[in-house]
Design a protein around this motif. Structure first.
Motif, PDB file in Angstrom:
ATOM      1  N   VAL A  41       0.835  -1.206   0.000  1.00 29.89           N
ATOM      2  CA  VAL A  41       0.000   0.000   0.000  1.00 29.89           C
ATOM      3  C   VAL A  41       0.875   1.263   0.000  1.00 29.89           C
ATOM      4  CG1 VAL A  41      -0.259   0.097   2.533  1.00 29.89           C
ATOM      5  CG2 VAL A  41      -2.052   0.966   1.093  1.00 29.89           C
ATOM      6  N   ALA A  42       2.018   1.199   0.659  1.00 30.36           N
ATOM      7  CA  ALA A  42       2.913   2.366   0.693  1.00 30.36           C
ATOM      8  C   ALA A  42       3.654   2.512  -0.629  1.00 30.36           C
ATOM      9  CB  ALA A  42       3.905   2.227   1.845  1.00 30.36           C
ATOM     10  N   ARG A  43       4.041   1.366  -1.209  1.00 28.87           N
ATOM     11  CA  ARG A  43       4.747   1.443  -2.500  1.00 28.87           C
ATOM     12  C   ARG A  43       3.813   2.006  -3.571  1.00 28.87           C
ATOM     13  NH1 ARG A  43       6.400  -4.266  -3.334  1.00 28.87           N
ATOM     14  NH2 ARG A  43       5.546  -4.804  -1.307  1.00 28.87           N
ATOM     15  N   LEU A  44       2.566   1.563  -3.528  1.00 30.10           N
ATOM     16  CA  LEU A  44       1.601   2.082  -4.511  1.00 30.10           C
ATOM     17  C   LEU A  44       1.376   3.576  -4.312  1.00 30.10           C
ATOM     18  CD1 LEU A  44      -1.054  -0.799  -4.554  1.00 30.10           C
ATOM     19  CD2 LEU A  44       0.622  -0.217  -6.342  1.00 30.10           C
ATOM     20  N   ALA A  45       1.285   3.985  -3.047  1.00 32.42           N
ATOM     21  CA  ALA A  45       1.051   5.414  -2.770  1.00 32.42           C
ATOM     22  C   ALA A  45       2.229   6.256  -3.263  1.00 32.42           C
ATOM     23  CB  ALA A  45       0.827   5.628  -1.275  1.00 32.42           C
ATOM     24  N   LEU A  46       3.446   5.737  -3.073  1.00 32.25           N
ATOM     25  CA  LEU A  46       4.632   6.483  -3.533  1.00 32.25           C
ATOM     26  C   LEU A  46       4.634   6.578  -5.060  1.00 32.25           C
ATOM     27  CD1 LEU A  46       7.374   5.015  -1.148  1.00 32.25           C
ATOM     28  CD2 LEU A  46       6.647   7.413  -1.261  1.00 32.25           C
ATOM     29  N   GLY A  47       4.319   5.455  -5.717  1.00 28.36           N
ATOM     30  CA  GLY A  47       4.311   5.432  -7.179  1.00 28.36           C
ATOM     31  C   GLY A  47       3.241   6.368  -7.724  1.00 28.36           C
ATOM     32  N   ASP A  48       2.092   6.297  -7.110  1.00 29.05           N
ATOM     33  CA  ASP A  48       0.977   7.130  -7.540  1.00 29.05           C
ATOM     34  C   ASP A  48       1.345   8.609  -7.400  1.00 29.05           C
ATOM     35  OD1 ASP A  48      -1.731   7.457  -8.320  1.00 29.05           O
ATOM     36  OD2 ASP A  48      -2.167   8.100  -6.271  1.00 29.05           O
ATOM     37  N   TRP A  49       1.932   8.930  -6.262  1.00 31.34           N
ATOM     38  CA  TRP A  49       2.325  10.323  -6.015  1.00 31.34           C
ATOM     39  C   TRP A  49       3.350  10.775  -7.061  1.00 31.34           C
ATOM     40  CZ3 TRP A  49       6.800  13.008  -5.021  1.00 31.34           C
ATOM     41  CH2 TRP A  49       6.631  14.340  -4.616  1.00 31.34           C
ATOM     42  N   ALA A  50       4.325   9.889  -7.361  1.00 31.17           N
ATOM     43  CA  ALA A  50       5.399  10.262  -8.293  1.00 31.17           C
ATOM     44  C   ALA A  50       4.858  10.500  -9.699  1.00 31.17           C
ATOM     45  CB  ALA A  50       6.460   9.164  -8.318  1.00 31.17           C
ATOM     46  N   HIS A  51       3.767   9.784 -10.038  1.00 34.30           N
ATOM     47  CA  HIS A  51       3.254   9.914 -11.399  1.00 34.30           C
ATOM     48  C   HIS A  51       2.200  10.999 -11.550  1.00 34.30           C
ATOM     49  CE1 HIS A  51       5.219   5.960 -11.885  1.00 34.30           C
ATOM     50  NE2 HIS A  51       5.539   6.530 -13.032  1.00 34.30           N
ATOM     51  N   ARG A  52       1.794  11.550 -10.407  1.00 33.06           N
ATOM     52  CA  ARG A  52       0.774  12.604 -10.487  1.00 33.06           C
ATOM     53  C   ARG A  52       1.422  13.899 -10.970  1.00 33.06           C
ATOM     54  NH1 ARG A  52      -1.471  13.433  -4.878  1.00 33.06           N
ATOM     55  NH2 ARG A  52      -1.295  11.219  -4.576  1.00 33.06           N
ATOM     56  N   PRO A  53       0.834  14.562 -11.978  1.00 35.09           N
ATOM     57  CA  PRO A  53       1.444  15.830 -12.378  1.00 35.09           C
ATOM     58  C   PRO A  53       1.300  16.823 -11.230  1.00 35.09           C
ATOM     59  CG  PRO A  53      -0.661  15.505 -13.495  1.00 35.09           C
ATOM     60  CD  PRO A  53      -0.416  14.269 -12.694  1.00 35.09           C
ATOM     61  N   GLY A  54       2.228  17.702 -11.106  1.00 37.42           N
ATOM     62  CA  GLY A  54       2.106  18.697 -10.037  1.00 37.42           C
ATOM     63  C   GLY A  54       3.445  18.957  -9.411  1.00 37.42           C
ATOM     64  N   SER A  55       3.416  19.823  -8.448  1.00 34.02           N
ATOM     65  CA  SER A  55       4.678  20.263  -7.859  1.00 34.02           C
ATOM     66  C   SER A  55       4.977  19.501  -6.576  1.00 34.02           C
ATOM     67  CB  SER A  55       4.572  21.744  -7.561  1.00 34.02           C
ATOM     68  OG  SER A  55       3.445  21.951  -6.733  1.00 34.02           O
ATOM     69  N   CYS A  56       6.214  19.608  -6.189  1.00 33.71           N
ATOM     70  CA  CYS A  56       6.624  18.987  -4.919  1.00 33.71           C
ATOM     71  C   CYS A  56       6.871  20.133  -3.937  1.00 33.71           C
ATOM     72  CB  CYS A  56       7.876  18.146  -5.126  1.00 33.71           C
ATOM     73  SG  CYS A  56       8.325  17.159  -3.683  1.00 33.71           S
ATOM     74  N   THR A  57       5.780  20.722  -3.473  1.00 33.93           N
ATOM     75  CA  THR A  57       5.914  21.893  -2.598  1.00 33.93           C
ATOM     76  C   THR A  57       6.236  21.460  -1.173  1.00 33.93           C
ATOM     77  OG1 THR A  57       3.555  21.807  -2.199  1.00 33.93           O
ATOM     78  CG2 THR A  57       4.286  23.280  -3.952  1.00 33.93           C
ATOM     79  N   TYR A  58       6.606  22.457  -0.376  1.00 33.86           N
ATOM     80  CA  TYR A  58       6.932  22.134   1.023  1.00 33.86           C
ATOM     81  C   TYR A  58       5.728  21.524   1.750  1.00 33.86           C
ATOM     82  CZ  TYR A  58      11.232  24.955   0.872  1.00 33.86           C
ATOM     83  OH  TYR A  58      12.469  25.455   0.591  1.00 33.86           O
ATOM     84  N   GLY A  59       4.569  22.083   1.477  1.00 28.32           N
ATOM     85  CA  GLY A  59       3.399  21.660   2.246  1.00 28.32           C
ATOM     86  C   GLY A  59       3.340  22.431   3.546  1.00 28.32           C
ATOM     87  N   PRO A  60       2.252  22.275   4.282  1.00 27.49           N
ATOM     88  CA  PRO A  60       2.105  23.044   5.518  1.00 27.49           C
ATOM     89  C   PRO A  60       3.157  22.657   6.560  1.00 27.49           C
ATOM     90  CG  PRO A  60       0.126  21.734   5.010  1.00 27.49           C
ATOM     91  CD  PRO A  60       1.147  21.388   3.992  1.00 27.49           C
ATOM     92  N   ASN A  61       3.564  23.634   7.373  1.00 21.80           N
ATOM     93  CA  ASN A  61       4.539  23.371   8.443  1.00 21.80           C
ATOM     94  C   ASN A  61       4.077  22.271   9.388  1.00 21.80           C
ATOM     95  OD1 ASN A  61       6.356  25.230   7.587  1.00 21.80           O
ATOM     96  ND2 ASN A  61       6.187  26.586   9.366  1.00 21.80           N
TER      97      ASN A  61
END
Ligand SMILES: Cc1ncc(COP(=O)(O)O)c(C=O)c1O
Length: 385
Positions: A41-61
Motif C-alpha cells: 500500500v505504501a509502495r503504490l502510494a509512492l508510485g501514484d504520487w510520483a506519477h501525479r502531475p504537479g509540484s513537490c511543494t513544502y506543504g504546511p509546516n
C-alpha cells in the motif's frame, strides 16, 4: 552549558560504529529495522504520487492534514494533539529542546535507547539513569527512588522518558505500572512525562498499553519505522496536550520545516491500512522469533520471547572468558564474535551501564540472514567454550 560541553562524547553511537567496523562478509544482527518489504500500500502510494502531475511543494509546516487526521483517528484525539515529525527521534528532539533548560535533569531507562542521553545533552540537560525491574520491565518503585534521590531543588528531575516495549530488552510496561508512574509524575510539579512507544504495535502475543490509556497529560512518541515497516520514510509523531506540542512544533519547523512530502503520503496510506499492515508485520516478527527458537543455540533460544520488538537481549555466555554480566565482558565477546565469528551484534554497554555483560541481537532482518547468523553464533560459542 557550552557548545563544547554539549558536543563532548557525541560521537557516532556504539550501535553504528560497531557495525561500521565490521568485516564486509559479516551477517549483521545489529541494526533495529524490519527486514521484510515495505507494505504494498505504501509502495503504490509512492508510485501514484510520483506519477501525479504537479509540484513537490513544502506543504504546511504542521504536515499534511490527511496524515494528521490519520494519526488522530488512530489515537482517538484531535489533530491539534498531534505533532508530525521526521521520525519519532525528531519528535523527541523537538520536545526536549522546547521544554528543557540548560542543567535540567532527564530520567532515562538503563538499559535504554542511547539517543535519550544524546538528545538530552544537546538540549543542554543531563541524563540520570533509572533502573528497570526484572527482565527490563517498567518498575515504578525504582523510578520513584530515582526521583527521590534527585530531590526537589536544583538537580530535580524535569522530564521522565519511558520506553515500552523497550529497546534493548523488549520488555513492556503493565497498565498498572503506567498508572503508578503517571500518578508519581503528577505529584512532582513541573515534571513532564514522555513515553516512547515506537515498538508498542509490534507486539508478539498481547497488545501493549499506551500511556494515553492512563493519562493525556504526558507526551507519547510513535512512528511508522517499526510496526508499519517503514523506517526510511522518516515519519513519526508526538501526541500530547496542544500547549506542550506548540513550542515543540516550532523547534521541528526550524529544523525540518515538515517531514518529506512523499513520505507523508506513504505514511498516510500505511496508517489507513493499519488493519492489514500491522497483523502482517506481527506475523513476520513471530516467524523470526520462531526461527530463534528452532535454530538458535540453546543459550539464546532458552531466553524466551519479549513482549514486543525484534531485540534478543542476551547475557554473554560464561564461556566467553568472563562471568556473566562481568564488566566489559559484553563488549569483548561482541568484538570477538564480530571479528572471528562473522556476526555483528551490539554490545549491551551501548545502552547504559546496566547493559554491560549483555549483547543485543536484532532478529528483525531477512529470515535467511537471521538463520545464518544464528548458525554462526552457535559455531562460535561452541568453539569459544
Ligand atoms: C526506542 C526507540 N525509540 C526511537 C527510535 C527512533 O525511531 P524513528 O526516529 O525511526 O521513529 C528508535 C530507533 O531505533 C528506538 O529504538
Amino acid at each position: 552549558m557550552t557548545a563544547t560541553a554539549r558536543m563532548r562524547g557525541l560521537d557516532t553511537s556504539l550501535i553504528r560504529s560497531f557495525a561500521l567496523d565490521a568485516p564486509s562478509a559479516n551477517i549483521s544482527l545489529a541494526l533495529g529495522e524490519p527486514g521484510w518489504p515495505l507494505p504494498l500500500v505504501a509502495r503504490l502510494a509512492l508510485g501514484d504520487w510520483a506519477h501525479r502531475p504537479g509540484s513537490c511543494t513544502y506543504g504546511p509546516n504542521a504536515g499534511l492534514p490527511e496524515l494528521q487526521a490519520a494519526v488522530a483517528d488512530r489515537a482517538g484525539c484531535r489533530t491539534d494533539e498531534v505533532m508530525l515529525t521526521a521520525g519519532s527521534q525528531a519528535a523527541l528532539y523537538a520536545v526536549m529542546t522546547a521544554h528543557l533548560d540548560p542543567g535540567d535533569v532527564v530520567a532515562v531507562p538503563d538499559p535504554g535507547f542511547p539517543a535519550y542521553r544524546t538528545v538530552a545533552r544537546l538540549a543542554g540537560a543531563t541524563a540520570v539513569a533509572y533502573p528497570m525491574g526484572s527482565a527490563g520491565t517498567l518498575d515504578p518503585a525504582a523510578l520513584a527512588a530515582t526521583l527521590e534521590q534527585c530531590g526537589t531543588g536544583p538537580g530535580a528531575v524535569r522530564m521522565v522518558v519511558l520506553n515500552h516495549p523497550g529497546n534493548p530488552t523488549g520488555a513492556g510496561a503493565s497498565r498498572a505500572a503506567l498508572e503508578q508512574v503517571a500518578e508519581l509524575c503528577e505529584r512532582h510539579a513541573g515534571l513532564l512525562l514522555v513515553s516512547d512507544e515506537v515498538y508498542r504495535e509490534l507486539y508478539l502475543e498481547r497488545p501493549q498499553p499506551s500511556l494515553r490509556e492512563v493519562t493525556h497529560e504526558g507526551i507519547v512518541t510513535e512512528s511508522v519505522s517499526k510496526a508499519w515497516s517503514a523506517p526510511g520514510l522518516r515519519v513519526g509523531w508526538a501526541l500530547g496536550p496542544p500547549g506542550l506540542l506548540s513550542p515543540a512544533r516550532l523547534v521541528h519547523n526550524a529544523m525540518n520545516t515538515a517531514p518529506a512530502r512523499p513520505s507523508q503520503v506513504a505514511a498516510t496510506a500505511l496508517l489507513r491500512a493499519s488493519d492489514d499492515v500491522l497483523p502482517a508485520a506481527r506475523a513476520e516478527l513471530r516467524a523470526r522469533w520462531q526461527t530463534v527458537r528452532d535454530q538458535g543455540p540453546a543459550w539464546l533460544s532458552s531466553l524466551g520471547t519479549p513482549e514486543g520488538g525484534f531485540y534478543l537481549w542476551a547475557p554473554v555466555p560464561a564461556a566467553a572468558g568472563a562471568s556473566v554480566g562481568a564488566s566489559g565482558s559484553g563488549q569483548a565477546w561482541a568484538r570477538d564474535l564480530r571479528d572471528r565469528g562473522g556476526v555483528t551484534v551490539v554490545p549491551g554497554s551501548a545502552f547504559g551501564p546496566a547493559g554491560d555483560g549483555h549483547v543485543r541481537l536484532s532478529v528483525g532482518g531477512p529470515l535467511d540472514e537471521l538463520a545464518e547468523g544464528l548458525r554462526r553464533i552457535a559455531a562460535f560459542s561452541q568453539e569459544a567454550s
